[in-house]
Design a protein around this motif. Structure first.
Motif, PDB file in Angstrom:
ATOM      1  N   VAL A  59      18.414  -3.036  26.329  1.00 23.93           N
ATOM      2  CA  VAL A  59      17.930  -4.294  25.113  1.00 23.93           C
ATOM      3  C   VAL A  59      17.057  -5.070  25.748  1.00 23.93           C
ATOM      4  O   VAL A  59      16.663  -5.913  24.784  1.00 23.93           O
ATOM      5  CB  VAL A  59      19.870  -4.462  24.472  1.00 23.93           C
ATOM      6  CG1 VAL A  59      19.291  -5.931  24.304  1.00 23.93           C
ATOM      7  CG2 VAL A  59      20.743  -3.854  24.114  1.00 23.93           C
ATOM      8  N   VAL A  60      17.095  -5.818  26.523  1.00 24.07           N
ATOM      9  CA  VAL A  60      16.445  -6.144  27.372  1.00 24.07           C
ATOM     10  C   VAL A  60      14.775  -6.312  27.459  1.00 24.07           C
ATOM     11  O   VAL A  60      14.244  -6.879  26.738  1.00 24.07           O
ATOM     12  CB  VAL A  60      16.958  -6.642  29.346  1.00 24.07           C
ATOM     13  CG1 VAL A  60      15.537  -7.540  30.202  1.00 24.07           C
ATOM     14  CG2 VAL A  60      17.681  -7.061  29.065  1.00 24.07           C
ATOM     15  N   LEU A  61      14.570  -4.632  27.660  1.00 24.71           N
ATOM     16  CA  LEU A  61      13.121  -4.780  27.202  1.00 24.71           C
ATOM     17  C   LEU A  61      12.665  -4.466  25.785  1.00 24.71           C
ATOM     18  O   LEU A  61      11.423  -5.287  25.257  1.00 24.71           O
ATOM     19  CB  LEU A  61      12.938  -2.581  28.025  1.00 24.71           C
ATOM     20  CG  LEU A  61      12.862  -2.600  29.256  1.00 24.71           C
ATOM     21  CD1 LEU A  61      13.293  -1.770  29.891  1.00 24.71           C
ATOM     22  CD2 LEU A  61      12.209  -3.495  30.276  1.00 24.71           C
ATOM     23  N   SER A  62      13.681  -4.467  25.000  1.00 28.13           N
ATOM     24  CA  SER A  62      13.177  -4.238  23.478  1.00 28.13           C
ATOM     25  C   SER A  62      13.077  -5.244  23.178  1.00 28.13           C
ATOM     26  O   SER A  62      11.967  -6.503  22.893  1.00 28.13           O
ATOM     27  CB  SER A  62      14.558  -3.961  22.566  1.00 28.13           C
ATOM     28  OG  SER A  62      14.588  -2.679  22.923  1.00 28.13           O
ATOM     29  N   LEU A  63      13.941  -6.634  23.793  1.00 29.68           N
ATOM     30  CA  LEU A  63      13.914  -8.186  23.384  1.00 29.68           C
ATOM     31  C   LEU A  63      12.539  -8.555  24.033  1.00 29.68           C
ATOM     32  O   LEU A  63      11.721  -9.682  23.184  1.00 29.68           O
ATOM     33  CB  LEU A  63      15.232  -9.703  23.913  1.00 29.68           C
ATOM     34  CG  LEU A  63      15.861  -9.052  23.645  1.00 29.68           C
ATOM     35  CD1 LEU A  63      17.069  -9.720  24.080  1.00 29.68           C
ATOM     36  CD2 LEU A  63      15.787  -9.487  21.720  1.00 29.68           C
ATOM     37  N   ILE A  64      12.040  -8.276  25.106  1.00 25.59           N
ATOM     38  CA  ILE A  64      10.646  -9.008  25.904  1.00 25.59           C
ATOM     39  C   ILE A  64       9.426  -8.131  24.986  1.00 25.59           C
ATOM     40  O   ILE A  64       8.732  -8.839  24.933  1.00 25.59           O
ATOM     41  CB  ILE A  64      11.036  -7.931  27.482  1.00 25.59           C
ATOM     42  CG1 ILE A  64      11.415  -8.665  28.368  1.00 25.59           C
ATOM     43  CG2 ILE A  64       9.392  -8.097  27.616  1.00 25.59           C
ATOM     44  CD1 ILE A  64      12.109  -8.193  29.626  1.00 25.59           C
ATOM     45  N   MET A  65       9.272  -6.713  24.963  1.00 23.31           N
ATOM     46  CA  MET A  65       8.627  -5.999  23.624  1.00 23.31           C
ATOM     47  C   MET A  65       8.426  -6.846  22.206  1.00 23.31           C
ATOM     48  O   MET A  65       7.534  -7.215  21.486  1.00 23.31           O
ATOM     49  CB  MET A  65       9.155  -5.120  23.963  1.00 23.31           C
ATOM     50  CG  MET A  65       8.395  -4.096  24.792  1.00 23.31           C
ATOM     51  SD  MET A  65       7.914  -4.429  26.017  1.00 23.31           S
ATOM     52  CE  MET A  65       6.404  -3.546  24.774  1.00 23.31           C
ATOM     53  N   TYR A  66       9.242  -7.597  21.754  1.00 27.08           N
ATOM     54  CA  TYR A  66       9.787  -8.424  20.673  1.00 27.08           C
ATOM     55  C   TYR A  66       8.481  -9.670  20.929  1.00 27.08           C
ATOM     56  O   TYR A  66       7.502  -9.552  19.912  1.00 27.08           O
ATOM     57  CB  TYR A  66      10.998  -8.618  20.422  1.00 27.08           C
ATOM     58  CG  TYR A  66      11.268  -9.535  18.645  1.00 27.08           C
ATOM     59  CD1 TYR A  66      10.868  -8.571  17.864  1.00 27.08           C
ATOM     60  CD2 TYR A  66      11.975 -10.463  19.407  1.00 27.08           C
ATOM     61  CE1 TYR A  66      10.445  -9.431  16.649  1.00 27.08           C
ATOM     62  CE2 TYR A  66      11.518 -11.185  17.663  1.00 27.08           C
ATOM     63  CZ  TYR A  66      11.419 -10.875  16.259  1.00 27.08           C
ATOM     64  OH  TYR A  66      11.274 -11.787  15.534  1.00 27.08           O
ATOM     65  N   VAL A  67       8.793 -10.121  21.705  1.00 28.32           N
ATOM     66  CA  VAL A  67       9.056 -11.796  22.339  1.00 28.32           C
ATOM     67  C   VAL A  67       7.138 -11.670  22.303  1.00 28.32           C
ATOM     68  O   VAL A  67       6.311 -12.370  21.852  1.00 28.32           O
ATOM     69  CB  VAL A  67       9.019 -11.697  23.498  1.00 28.32           C
ATOM     70  CG1 VAL A  67       8.488 -13.390  23.758  1.00 28.32           C
ATOM     71  CG2 VAL A  67      10.765 -12.740  22.909  1.00 28.32           C
ATOM     72  N   ILE A  68       6.255 -10.710  22.876  1.00 29.04           N
ATOM     73  CA  ILE A  68       5.330 -10.147  23.354  1.00 29.04           C
ATOM     74  C   ILE A  68       4.387  -9.381  22.119  1.00 29.04           C
ATOM     75  O   ILE A  68       3.361 -10.574  21.613  1.00 29.04           O
ATOM     76  CB  ILE A  68       5.112  -9.339  24.362  1.00 29.04           C
ATOM     77  CG1 ILE A  68       5.453  -9.325  26.075  1.00 29.04           C
ATOM     78  CG2 ILE A  68       3.541  -8.705  24.593  1.00 29.04           C
ATOM     79  CD1 ILE A  68       5.478  -8.560  26.966  1.00 29.04           C
ATOM     80  N   ARG A  69       5.163  -9.364  20.894  1.00 33.24           N
ATOM     81  CA  ARG A  69       4.789  -8.578  19.977  1.00 33.24           C
ATOM     82  C   ARG A  69       4.637 -10.120  19.305  1.00 33.24           C
ATOM     83  O   ARG A  69       3.548 -10.144  18.752  1.00 33.24           O
ATOM     84  CB  ARG A  69       5.189  -8.164  19.072  1.00 33.24           C
ATOM     85  CG  ARG A  69       4.546  -6.784  19.834  1.00 33.24           C
ATOM     86  CD  ARG A  69       5.510  -5.762  19.008  1.00 33.24           C
ATOM     87  NE  ARG A  69       5.767  -3.860  19.211  1.00 33.24           N
ATOM     88  CZ  ARG A  69       7.177  -3.967  19.171  1.00 33.24           C
ATOM     89  NH1 ARG A  69       8.017  -3.537  18.432  1.00 33.24           N
ATOM     90  NH2 ARG A  69       6.854  -2.420  20.251  1.00 33.24           N
ATOM     91  N   LEU A  70       4.952 -11.405  18.889  1.00 34.23           N
ATOM     92  CA  LEU A  70       5.462 -12.598  18.511  1.00 34.23           C
ATOM     93  C   LEU A  70       4.260 -12.991  18.907  1.00 34.23           C
ATOM     94  O   LEU A  70       3.373 -13.830  18.670  1.00 34.23           O
ATOM     95  CB  LEU A  70       6.562 -12.952  18.971  1.00 34.23           C
ATOM     96  CG  LEU A  70       7.811 -12.631  18.131  1.00 34.23           C
ATOM     97  CD1 LEU A  70       9.107 -13.717  18.237  1.00 34.23           C
ATOM     98  CD2 LEU A  70       7.805 -13.139  16.064  1.00 34.23           C
ATOM     99  N   PHE A  71       3.938 -13.071  20.198  1.00 38.08           N
ATOM    100  CA  PHE A  71       2.312 -14.310  20.480  1.00 38.08           C
ATOM    101  C   PHE A  71       1.037 -13.068  20.605  1.00 38.08           C
ATOM    102  O   PHE A  71       0.111 -14.337  20.626  1.00 38.08           O
ATOM    103  CB  PHE A  71       2.711 -14.434  21.706  1.00 38.08           C
ATOM    104  CG  PHE A  71       3.728 -15.995  22.427  1.00 38.08           C
ATOM    105  CD1 PHE A  71       3.934 -16.472  21.949  1.00 38.08           C
ATOM    106  CD2 PHE A  71       5.154 -15.204  23.003  1.00 38.08           C
ATOM    107  CE1 PHE A  71       4.341 -17.597  22.021  1.00 38.08           C
ATOM    108  CE2 PHE A  71       5.749 -15.631  22.721  1.00 38.08           C
ATOM    109  CZ  PHE A  71       6.247 -17.205  21.960  1.00 38.08           C
ATOM    110  N   LYS A  72       1.028 -11.927  19.692  1.00 37.13           N
ATOM    111  CA  LYS A  72       0.074 -11.201  19.731  1.00 37.13           C
ATOM    112  C   LYS A  72      -1.138 -11.434  18.666  1.00 37.13           C
ATOM    113  O   LYS A  72      -0.433 -11.969  17.776  1.00 37.13           O
ATOM    114  CB  LYS A  72      -0.012  -9.602  19.946  1.00 37.13           C
ATOM    115  CG  LYS A  72      -0.592  -8.821  21.427  1.00 37.13           C
ATOM    116  CD  LYS A  72      -0.404  -7.425  20.997  1.00 37.13           C
ATOM    117  CE  LYS A  72      -1.111  -7.414  22.208  1.00 37.13           C
ATOM    118  NZ  LYS A  72      -1.080  -5.333  22.561  1.00 37.13           N
TER     119      LYS A  72
END
Length: 72
Positions: A59-72
């Motif tokens: 869950v933590v890694l999924s949230l981190i990846m989601y946040v990274i995709r938002l700023f791309k």
């Protein structure tokens, strides 16, 4: 620089940082020994499966990846 080489270098640095955080944070977070982790102990065998820890890390890694995709 070759994009594959750059990706491997960044991946290596990320793994080193995560390893260091795991060593320092392991004293406080107790990941791997959470309630819900499965431990079966018999006479000569010990089976351990940290299912709750796996779910939390996922869950933590999924949230981190989601946040990274938002700023791309």
């Amino acid at each position: 620089m070759n994009p594959v080489a750059k990706l491997l270098i960044i991946g290596g640095v990320v793994l080193i940082v995560l390893g260091l955080l795991w060593q320092v944070g392991g004293r406080f977070l107790h990941l791997g020994r959470l309630p819900g982790d499965i431990v079966v102990e018999k006479e000569n065998v010990r089976f351990y499966f940290p299912i709750v820890t796996c779910i939390i890390v996922s869950v933590v890694l999924s949230l981190i990846m989601y946040v990274i995709r938002l700023f791309k």
